[in-house]
Motif scaffolding. Structure first.
Motif, PDB file in Angstrom:
ATOM      1  N   ARG A  36       7.300   0.203   9.329  1.00 43.13           N
ATOM      2  CA  ARG A  36       5.951   0.537   8.878  1.00 43.13           C
ATOM      3  C   ARG A  36       5.213  -0.642   8.259  1.00 43.13           C
ATOM      4  O   ARG A  36       4.021  -0.788   8.454  1.00 43.13           O
ATOM      5  N   ARG A  37       5.914  -1.510   7.529  1.00 41.44           N
ATOM      6  CA  ARG A  37       5.194  -2.645   6.935  1.00 41.44           C
ATOM      7  C   ARG A  37       4.789  -3.645   8.020  1.00 41.44           C
ATOM      8  O   ARG A  37       3.687  -4.154   8.037  1.00 41.44           O
ATOM      9  N   TYR A  38       5.748  -3.918   8.925  1.00 43.21           N
ATOM     10  CA  TYR A  38       5.484  -4.891   9.980  1.00 43.21           C
ATOM     11  C   TYR A  38       4.312  -4.430  10.847  1.00 43.21           C
ATOM     12  O   TYR A  38       3.423  -5.207  11.188  1.00 43.21           O
ATOM     13  N   ARG A  45       1.829  -2.622  10.014  1.00 42.45           N
ATOM     14  CA  ARG A  45       0.551  -2.748   9.307  1.00 42.45           C
ATOM     15  C   ARG A  45       0.013  -4.167   9.411  1.00 42.45           C
ATOM     16  O   ARG A  45      -1.190  -4.392   9.369  1.00 42.45           O
ATOM     17  N   PRO A  57       7.174  -8.976   5.605  1.00 46.57           N
ATOM     18  CA  PRO A  57       7.300  -7.523   5.705  1.00 46.57           C
ATOM     19  C   PRO A  57       8.488  -7.009   6.523  1.00 46.57           C
ATOM     20  O   PRO A  57       9.141  -6.051   6.100  1.00 46.57           O
ATOM     21  N   ASP A  98      11.315  -4.027   5.728  1.00 44.41           N
ATOM     22  CA  ASP A  98      11.616  -2.908   6.639  1.00 44.41           C
ATOM     23  C   ASP A  98      13.115  -2.855   6.965  1.00 44.41           C
ATOM     24  O   ASP A  98      13.729  -1.790   6.978  1.00 44.41           O
ATOM     25  N   ASP A 108      15.115  -1.614   4.042  1.00 46.33           N
ATOM     26  CA  ASP A 108      14.925  -0.158   3.948  1.00 46.33           C
ATOM     27  C   ASP A 108      15.849   0.554   4.922  1.00 46.33           C
ATOM     28  O   ASP A 108      16.498   1.534   4.590  1.00 46.33           O
ATOM     29  N   SER A 158      -0.781  -6.037   1.082  1.00 41.72           N
ATOM     30  CA  SER A 158       0.162  -5.042   0.536  1.00 41.72           C
ATOM     31  C   SER A 158       1.476  -4.898   1.315  1.00 41.72           C
ATOM     32  O   SER A 158       2.507  -4.669   0.690  1.00 41.72           O
ATOM     33  N   PRO A 159       1.502  -5.047   2.664  1.00 46.25           N
ATOM     34  CA  PRO A 159       2.813  -4.916   3.316  1.00 46.25           C
ATOM     35  C   PRO A 159       3.816  -5.996   2.884  1.00 46.25           C
ATOM     36  O   PRO A 159       5.009  -5.850   3.112  1.00 46.25           O
TER      37      PRO A 159
END
Ligand SMILES: Cc1ncc(COP(=O)(O)O)c(C=O)c1O
Length: 449
Positions: free
Chosen positions: A87-89, A91, A188, A192, A195, A404-405
């Motif tokens: 999800r971060r990548y 974004r 990012p 991920d 996580d 933010s990511p």
């Protein structure tokens, strides 16, 4: 249920409990919707503290395997990893759409990469057609890598890019529930990845010399398993670690077993000389050297060298996967690293990136916009509100990456990341637009700092 859980737990640490529950979910013995026992009840049954069980529940919740529903208890969602693991990548890479000037990518300028044609013409297919049982590293490339390694590596291998290296090394070292120290902000996809593995990320502060020692001291008190850092041209901040800072950090790690994973993703296009904690702790350091920024992303090559345990584990695991990275491409890289015209092209690229970065950074400083970025392809720019800045720039046809990511923890201000390495001209106009976007109200001259 509680008896099944107790029987499945062979290690009563938070990590062990989380791993046991994850195994039960993975094998289908716990199904989505099943309610888990309360923290207190399980702690009592295991003879451990409620804090330990609670930590296990938190790490399972972070990877989306279970969910706390307040007074309705904690229920199983499904096997980790959770959906949305990139999800971060995503974004960063999906950005606000295709802009005429896309400075969101963090990628090298294709015009500054060395010409591949002469190197491709020189590699002979005959040398690379053997295969499965050979060393995964082409001997000629292995020698060049060992010569330029910042310390004597116990083992060395070649994989498909720096992110592949991070993935494989993290997979070899990090276990569910481990605490892992990372720079804040950072790349990012690394967040991920961690996580996905169910690690608990602990953010460390950066200054212009690298990781702040006091912040590392606080992180070490949490007994982390690993520290991931970027020794130079840190993405997104552009910070390069100094030799003095590396020595200080290494001193602090002297009596620990902490694994340090260094991602030198910019390699030869960074201006600062590479410094490595591996010079002080070769048996506990894994150093990654990327070639995407210097020699071309599509070569898909990076080297991993350092402690024999994790590097050996990567090599072993890869045997039941791709086995090795194309030796043909390794031959092309070995040629590029020695051919004088290619070496000169990389030197020119490094100088051009430094010039572009400085011109834009100077323009921003003149306009009272705070920025870090003393090395590499990117600038990390402070803005009043991330979203407003992205929208204001998009309206001018300029895309940058949201800040933010990149966050592993809170920072005092919003940021965007801009790839200055792709800016060939128009520095003043771009600095004007950035200054407007950084502080949209009331005017950039009228705002208080
Ligand atoms: C910090 C960092 N690590 C790794 C990578 C990925 O590099 P590669 O293209 O070699 O996989 C990047 C790419 O931008 C990066 O910024």
């Amino acid at each position: 249920m509680i008896d099944d859980l107790v029987a499945a737990v062979d290690d009563r640490s938070a990590r062990g409990i989380a791993a046991a529950v994850n195994r039960l979910i993975g094998s289908g013995r716990l199904s989505p919707g099943d309610r888990l026992p309360t923290v207190r009840a399980l702690a009592r049954a295991l003879g451990t503290s409620p804090t330990t069980v609670s930590e296990a529940w938190q790490s399972l919740a972070r990877v989306g395997a279970i969910e706390s529903r307040g007074r309705n208890g904690t229920v199983v969602l499904g096997p980790a990893p959770a959906p949305g693991t990139t999800r971060r990548y995503r974004r960063v890479t999906q950005g606000p759409g295709r802009a005429p000037l896309d400075l969101s990518t963090g990628t090298p300028d294709p015009g500054l990469l060395p010409d591949l044609r002469p190197a491709l013409g020189r590699v002979s297919r005959d040398r690379f057609t053997t295969g499965y049982t050979d060393d995964p590293v082409l001997p000629a490339l292995g020698e060049l890598l060992r010569d330029r390694w910042p310390f004597e590596p116990e083992a060395l291998t070649v994989v498909d890019g720096a992110l592949d290296a991070l993935d494989r090394v993290a997979g070899a070292i990090v276990r569910l529930g481990d605490r892992v120290l990372v720079e804040n902000p950072t790349f990012p996809p690394l967040l991920d990845l961690l996580d996905l593995l169910g690690a608990e990320v602990v953010p460390l502060e950066l200054d212009e010399h690298g990781i702040v020692p006091a912040s590392l001291r606080r992180g070490l008190a949490l007994e982390p398993a690993a520290l991931f850092l970027q020794p130079r041209a840190q993405n997104p901040t552009g910070v390069s670690m100094t030799a003095a800072r590396a020595a200080t950090l290494a001193r602090m790690l002297r009596d620990t077993d902490l694994w340090v994973i260094e991602d030198d993703h910019s390699g030869a296009v960074a201006e600062a000389p590479v410094v490595s904690l591996g010079s002080h702790r070769p048996g506990h350091t894994v150093h990654i050297l990327g070639f995407a920024k210097s020699h071309g992303p599509d070569l898909r090559l990076a080297a991993i060298g350092g402690a024999a345990g994790p590097v050996g584990a990567v090599v072993e695991r890869r045997l039941i996967g791709p086995g090795w990275s194309s030796r043909l491409l390794q031959g092309v890289l070995a040629d590029l690293l020695t051919d004088p015209a290619s070496v000169a092209a990389v030197d020119r690229a490094r100088a051009a990136y430094a010039d572009r970065r400085r011109r834009l950074a100077d323009g921003l400083t003149e306009r009272a916009v705070a920025t870090t970025g003393s090395d590499g392809l990117n600038l990390w720019i402070e803005v009043e509100r991330e979203r407003d800045a992205l929208v204001a720039l998009a309206a001018q046809g300029i895309a940058v990456a949201p800040g933010s990511p990149f966050l592993a923890g809170p920072l005092p201000a919003d940021h965007v990341r801009l790839t200055s390495g792709l800016v060939r001209d128009g520095f003043d106009d771009l600095a004007d637009h950035l200054a407007d976007a950084a502080a949209p109200t009331p005017t950039r001259w009228g705002r208080t700092l």
